[in-house]
Design a protein around this motif. Structure first.
Motif, PDB file in Angstrom:
ATOM      1  N   GLU A 228       1.985  24.415  -9.937  1.00  8.95           N
ATOM      2  CA  GLU A 228       3.142  24.814  -9.129  1.00  8.95           C
ATOM      3  C   GLU A 228       2.767  25.267  -7.731  1.00  8.95           C
ATOM      4  O   GLU A 228       3.561  25.892  -7.054  1.00  8.95           O
ATOM      5  N   CYS A 229       1.549  25.020  -7.323  1.00  5.56           N
ATOM      6  CA  CYS A 229       1.249  25.362  -5.925  1.00  5.56           C
ATOM      7  C   CYS A 229       1.115  24.066  -5.149  1.00  5.56           C
ATOM      8  O   CYS A 229       0.454  23.990  -4.128  1.00  5.56           O
ATOM      9  N   ASN A 230       1.784  23.029  -5.651  1.00  5.21           N
ATOM     10  CA  ASN A 230       1.715  21.723  -5.016  1.00  5.21           C
ATOM     11  C   ASN A 230       2.962  20.913  -5.360  1.00  5.21           C
ATOM     12  O   ASN A 230       3.393  20.894  -6.497  1.00  5.21           O
ATOM     13  N   ILE A 231       3.536  20.294  -4.322  1.00  7.06           N
ATOM     14  CA  ILE A 231       4.558  19.275  -4.573  1.00  7.06           C
ATOM     15  C   ILE A 231       4.014  18.006  -3.959  1.00  7.06           C
ATOM     16  O   ILE A 231       3.638  18.005  -2.782  1.00  7.06           O
ATOM     17  N   SER A 232       3.918  16.937  -4.748  1.00  9.22           N
ATOM     18  CA  SER A 232       3.387  15.709  -4.164  1.00  9.22           C
ATOM     19  C   SER A 232       4.351  14.568  -4.413  1.00  9.22           C
ATOM     20  O   SER A 232       5.100  14.578  -5.393  1.00  9.22           O
ATOM     21  N   PHE A 233       4.341  13.611  -3.494  1.00 11.50           N
ATOM     22  CA  PHE A 233       5.248  12.469  -3.639  1.00 11.50           C
ATOM     23  C   PHE A 233       4.623  11.244  -2.995  1.00 11.50           C
ATOM     24  O   PHE A 233       3.758  11.348  -2.124  1.00 11.50           O
ATOM     25  N   ALA A 234       5.083  10.087  -3.462  1.00 15.69           N
ATOM     26  CA  ALA A 234       4.523   8.824  -2.976  1.00 15.69           C
ATOM     27  C   ALA A 234       5.450   8.213  -1.941  1.00 15.69           C
ATOM     28  O   ALA A 234       6.678   8.271  -2.087  1.00 15.69           O
ATOM     29  N   VAL A 235       4.864   7.665  -0.882  1.00 12.98           N
ATOM     30  CA  VAL A 235       5.638   6.960   0.152  1.00 12.98           C
ATOM     31  C   VAL A 235       4.911   5.667   0.505  1.00 12.98           C
ATOM     32  O   VAL A 235       3.740   5.494   0.159  1.00 12.98           O
ATOM     33  N   ASP A 236       5.592   4.785   1.211  1.00 14.05           N
ATOM     34  CA  ASP A 236       4.921   3.603   1.732  1.00 14.05           C
ATOM     35  C   ASP A 236       3.838   4.049   2.704  1.00 14.05           C
ATOM     36  O   ASP A 236       4.052   4.993   3.463  1.00 14.05           O
ATOM     37  N   GLU A 237       2.714   3.347   2.700  1.00 12.26           N
ATOM     38  CA  GLU A 237       1.629   3.709   3.609  1.00 12.26           C
ATOM     39  C   GLU A 237       2.129   3.822   5.057  1.00 12.26           C
ATOM     40  O   GLU A 237       1.741   4.724   5.796  1.00 12.26           O
ATOM     41  N   GLY A 238       3.030   2.944   5.445  1.00 18.76           N
ATOM     42  CA  GLY A 238       3.544   2.950   6.814  1.00 18.76           C
ATOM     43  C   GLY A 238       4.291   4.233   7.167  1.00 18.76           C
ATOM     44  O   GLY A 238       4.458   4.561   8.343  1.00 18.76           O
ATOM     45  N   ASP A 239       4.752   4.976   6.164  1.00 18.68           N
ATOM     46  CA  ASP A 239       5.500   6.222   6.401  1.00 18.68           C
ATOM     47  C   ASP A 239       4.628   7.467   6.275  1.00 18.68           C
ATOM     48  O   ASP A 239       5.115   8.588   6.441  1.00 18.68           O
ATOM     49  N   ARG A 240       3.354   7.264   5.945  1.00 23.85           N
ATOM     50  CA  ARG A 240       2.490   8.417   5.638  1.00 23.85           C
ATOM     51  C   ARG A 240       2.443   9.429   6.787  1.00 23.85           C
ATOM     52  O   ARG A 240       2.738  10.615   6.608  1.00 23.85           O
ATOM     53  N   ALA A 241       2.113   8.961   7.986  1.00 24.71           N
ATOM     54  CA  ALA A 241       1.929   9.888   9.109  1.00 24.71           C
ATOM     55  C   ALA A 241       3.245  10.600   9.439  1.00 24.71           C
ATOM     56  O   ALA A 241       3.265  11.817   9.664  1.00 24.71           O
ATOM     57  N   ALA A 242       4.361   9.837   9.417  1.00 25.89           N
ATOM     58  CA  ALA A 242       5.663  10.439   9.743  1.00 25.89           C
ATOM     59  C   ALA A 242       6.002  11.524   8.718  1.00 25.89           C
ATOM     60  O   ALA A 242       6.510  12.599   9.073  1.00 25.89           O
ATOM     61  N   ALA A 243       5.719  11.272   7.445  1.00 29.39           N
ATOM     62  CA  ALA A 243       6.027  12.257   6.399  1.00 29.39           C
ATOM     63  C   ALA A 243       5.178  13.512   6.588  1.00 29.39           C
ATOM     64  O   ALA A 243       5.678  14.638   6.480  1.00 29.39           O
ATOM     65  N   VAL A 244       3.895  13.329   6.885  1.00 34.12           N
ATOM     66  CA  VAL A 244       3.010  14.490   7.076  1.00 34.12           C
ATOM     67  C   VAL A 244       3.486  15.312   8.273  1.00 34.12           C
ATOM     68  O   VAL A 244       3.602  16.538   8.200  1.00 34.12           O
ATOM     69  N   ARG A 245       3.812  14.631   9.379  1.00 33.31           N
ATOM     70  CA  ARG A 245       4.251  15.363  10.579  1.00 33.31           C
ATOM     71  C   ARG A 245       5.565  16.102  10.325  1.00 33.31           C
ATOM     72  O   ARG A 245       5.714  17.262  10.703  1.00 33.31           O
TER      73      ARG A 245
ATOM     74  N   PRO B  50       0.834  -1.205   0.000  1.00 32.75           N
ATOM     75  CA  PRO B  50       0.000   0.000   0.000  1.00 32.75           C
ATOM     76  C   PRO B  50       0.867   1.254   0.000  1.00 32.75           C
ATOM     77  O   PRO B  50       1.861   1.338   0.672  1.00 32.75           O
ATOM     78  N   ILE B  51       0.437   2.189  -0.817  1.00 30.93           N
ATOM     79  CA  ILE B  51       1.181   3.425  -1.038  1.00 30.93           C
ATOM     80  C   ILE B  51       0.284   4.612  -0.669  1.00 30.93           C
ATOM     81  O   ILE B  51      -0.940   4.529  -0.805  1.00 30.93           O
ATOM     82  N   ALA B  52       0.906   5.677  -0.203  1.00 39.60           N
ATOM     83  CA  ALA B  52       0.158   6.913   0.077  1.00 39.60           C
ATOM     84  C   ALA B  52       0.806   8.050  -0.711  1.00 39.60           C
ATOM     85  O   ALA B  52       2.003   8.000  -1.008  1.00 39.60           O
ATOM     86  N   ILE B  53      -0.001   9.049  -1.041  1.00 42.80           N
ATOM     87  CA  ILE B  53       0.556  10.257  -1.657  1.00 42.80           C
ATOM     88  C   ILE B  53       0.503  11.367  -0.612  1.00 42.80           C
ATOM     89  O   ILE B  53      -0.530  11.560   0.038  1.00 42.80           O
ATOM     90  N   VAL B  54       1.612  12.054  -0.439  1.00 43.28           N
ATOM     91  CA  VAL B  54       1.665  13.181   0.491  1.00 43.28           C
ATOM     92  C   VAL B  54       1.835  14.432  -0.366  1.00 43.28           C
ATOM     93  O   VAL B  54       2.578  14.401  -1.355  1.00 43.28           O
ATOM     94  N   ALA B  55       1.135  15.503  -0.017  1.00 42.23           N
ATOM     95  CA  ALA B  55       1.245  16.729  -0.817  1.00 42.23           C
ATOM     96  C   ALA B  55       1.458  17.953   0.063  1.00 42.23           C
ATOM     97  O   ALA B  55       0.871  18.066   1.139  1.00 42.23           O
ATOM     98  N   ALA B  56       2.317  18.839  -0.400  1.00 46.82           N
ATOM     99  CA  ALA B  56       2.506  20.141   0.239  1.00 46.82           C
ATOM    100  C   ALA B  56       1.843  21.162  -0.671  1.00 46.82           C
ATOM    101  O   ALA B  56       2.056  21.140  -1.885  1.00 46.82           O
ATOM    102  N   VAL B  57       1.007  22.026  -0.104  1.00 51.05           N
ATOM    103  CA  VAL B  57       0.185  22.917  -0.920  1.00 51.05           C
ATOM    104  C   VAL B  57       0.334  24.368  -0.454  1.00 51.05           C
ATOM    105  O   VAL B  57       0.412  24.633   0.747  1.00 51.05           O
ATOM    106  N   GLY B  58       0.333  25.290  -1.394  1.00 47.12           N
ATOM    107  CA  GLY B  58       0.339  26.714  -1.057  1.00 47.12           C
ATOM    108  C   GLY B  58       0.558  27.530  -2.312  1.00 47.12           C
ATOM    109  O   GLY B  58       1.472  27.241  -3.085  1.00 47.12           O
ATOM    110  N   ASP B  59      -0.283  28.540  -2.532  1.00 43.13           N
ATOM    111  CA  ASP B  59      -0.135  29.390  -3.716  1.00 43.13           C
ATOM    112  C   ASP B  59       1.235  30.048  -3.764  1.00 43.13           C
ATOM    113  O   ASP B  59       1.825  30.201  -4.828  1.00 43.13           O
ATOM    114  N   GLY B  60       1.738  30.426  -2.581  1.00 40.37           N
ATOM    115  CA  GLY B  60       2.995  31.167  -2.525  1.00 40.37           C
ATOM    116  C   GLY B  60       4.205  30.305  -2.827  1.00 40.37           C
ATOM    117  O   GLY B  60       5.327  30.817  -2.932  1.00 40.37           O
ATOM    118  N   MET B  61       4.013  28.996  -2.993  1.00 38.76           N
ATOM    119  CA  MET B  61       5.141  28.112  -3.281  1.00 38.76           C
ATOM    120  C   MET B  61       5.796  28.467  -4.607  1.00 38.76           C
ATOM    121  O   MET B  61       6.981  28.230  -4.812  1.00 38.76           O
TER     122      MET B  61
END
Ligand code: ADP
Ligand code: ASP
Ligand code: MG
Length: 465
Positions: free
Chosen positions: A439-456, A398-409
């Motif tokens: 360009e107001c988003n950078i997204s990347f895929a991680v293992d589901e097990g790493d999802r929460a750690a990546a978000v934090r 299982p894979i998760a996508i994590v995204a960082a969002v912001g117009d000012g990026m």
């Protein structure tokens, strides 16, 4: 000129009990004192899940638990009606007639041992069809003239059951014809969220959490001054509070930021709700029905520029498909063939990336579509696999996508470095990276097990607002 309408939608937790329904009705009463109001009701909290489970039980021929579920739903609404009567001092009846239709639908599923998307939509529609009359009755009991309105009389959709899309050309005039005469007479309509009707007359649903979209569609058709989404958090937060308990409130978001956040998993708003709001320029305001004095989040064309990353979101349940091979650089139109294949089988590609060496292509799709996507790609590239130009199609879950969002990026240097530094320091391995075209988003895929750690870890890099 008459005052513009405001649309107020209440989610399941905001209608979870008699007490919550009465408090929603009081919020509507206050809003109605300021101008015409249209309300949208979700099912009482948890009812849609119970209905879907009953349909699955019926499919397995287990009619007894399905019937028990219907009885539990009856009891819950009966108790809510009694509680509303006690709180308002006015008799409120619960009309259980609809439940006979639900029981018949479940019996039909059980008899055929078949649960089609069409019958699933019919079964899941009952939550909203039962709750809207209760909200309307609570309003009448408080002395606010009100009427329940079944959205199926107004919202015409395509026939993609489970994720139907509204045909706004057909629906907008119906919405205006049905609701404007009511608001003009001072009657507050309470519309069933989530449901619509296909061109052939079947009940459809707009997808889980679709009542937000119902509200946005009504707001757009009625040229509303605002669409208020009442929920159980203070507004849109900088991350999911269940992962990041100290996430902060974002007072203002642009439509684009809201679209990116909800597309990449911020469950607080149904992604398709943003589109009619943009088209009509109607602001969406997310507010807490448990703390209604708070300012909430206003989503509008006016954003909050110059702030770099403003929010971190994540979606679970993804599958990472990769195509590798030393000979791939010589194969013409490979990306086009990949997209052609997924389009043909109706699978949506959530994220795509091609290494500049042209020796690797990666795509992220919903986990549920894994088997048929692998089979279709294997078939499409059978010749390349035979000749050894391509190694084959691999799938990882299982894979998760994590995204960082912001117009000012967009204007901020070094955002990508900040993102990947933070994630690396948390010891998370990044599988695939994509930068959205906006360009107001950078997204990347991680293992589901790493999802929460990546978000934090990413959230740690955000400035408080
Ligand atoms: P409703 O029943 O009102 O429609 P939902 O459960 O659909 O409510 O959406 C509200 C929930 O969304 C919150 O309780 C919260 O757990 C979750 N959520 C996920 N991401 C975010 C976010 N970025 N901001 C706020 N809430 C979020
Ligand atoms: N009741 C539906 C669901 O639970 C729609 C909604 O609440 O928005 O998904
Ligand atoms: Mg919701």
């Amino acid at each position: 000129m008459s005052k513009p309408i405001s649309v107020h939608k209440f989610g399941g937790t905001s209608l979870g009990s008699a007490e919550r329904i009465v408090s929603a009705a009081r919020l509507l009463q206050k809003a109605a004192a300021r101008g015409p109001v249209v309300a949208v009701a979700s099912a009482m909290g948890g009812v849609t899940d119970v209905l879907l489970q009953a349909a699955r039980d019926a499919e397995r021929g287990r009619l007894a638990p399905a019937r028990t579920a219907v009885e539990a739903i009856r009891q819950r609404h009966l108790e809510a009606a009694q509680g509303i009567s006690e709180a308002t001092g006015k008799a409120v009846e619960f009309d259980g007639k609809l439940l006979a239709e639900l029981t018949t639908a479940l019996a039909g599923i059980s008899m055929l041992r078949e649960r089609t998307p069409r019958i699933t939509d019919l079964v899941s529609s009952f939550g909203e069809r039962l709750s809207a009359p209760l909200v309307s009755a609570a309003l009448s009991a408080l002395g606010v003239p009100s009427r329940p309105v079944d959205a199926r009389t107004m919202i015409v959709t395509d026939d993609r059951h489970g994720a139907a899309q509204c045909d706004r050309k057909k629906s907008d005039p119906r919405i205006r014809r049905a609701l404007q005469p009511l608001t003009a007479k001072g009657v507050l309509p309470v519309v069933t969220g989530f449901v619509g009707r296909s061109p052939s007359g079947e009940t459809t649903t707009l997808g889980r959490s679709g009542s937000d979209t119902t509200a946005a569609l009504l707001g757009a058709a009625l040229h509303a001054s605002e669409v208020v989404i009442w929920t159980d958090v203070d507004g849109v937060l900088s991350a999911d509070p269940r992962i990041v308990p100290n996430a902060h409130l974002l007072r203002r978001l642009s439509y684009r930021e809201a679209a990116e956040m909800t597309y990449f998993g911020a469950k607080v708003l149904h992604f398709p709700a943003v589109l009619p709001a943009i088209a009509a320029g109607v602001p969406l305001v997310i507010r807490n029905s448990f703390a209604p004095k708070g300012p909430g989040t206003t989503i509008s064309a006016k954003g909050n520029p110059g702030r770099g990353i403003r929010a971190v979101t994540a979606i679970s349940g993804m599958c990472l498909i990769s195509l590798d091979g030393g000979g791939m650089a010589g194969i013409p139109g490979i990306a086009a063939r990949v997209f052609g294949t997924t389009a043909r089988i109706g699978v949506s590609v959530v994220m795509f990336s091609q290494a500049s060496s042209e020796q690797n292509i990666a795509l992220l799709i919903p986990e549920a579509d894994r088997a048929r996507t692998v089979a279709a790609l294997d078939q499409e590239f059978r010749y390349e696999r035979l000749t050894g130009a391509m190694d084959g199609v691999k799938a990882r879950v299982p894979i998760a996508i994590v995204a960082a969002v912001g117009d000012g990026m967009r204007g901020t240097k070094g955002v990508a470095a900040t993102v990947f530094d933070a994630v690396a320091r948390a010891g998370v391995n990044v599988e695939v990276i994509a930068q959205g075209s906006s360009e107001c988003n950078i997204s990347f895929a991680v293992d589901e097990g790493d999802r929460a750690a990546a978000v934090r870890a990413l959230h740690e890099t955000l400035a408080a607002e």
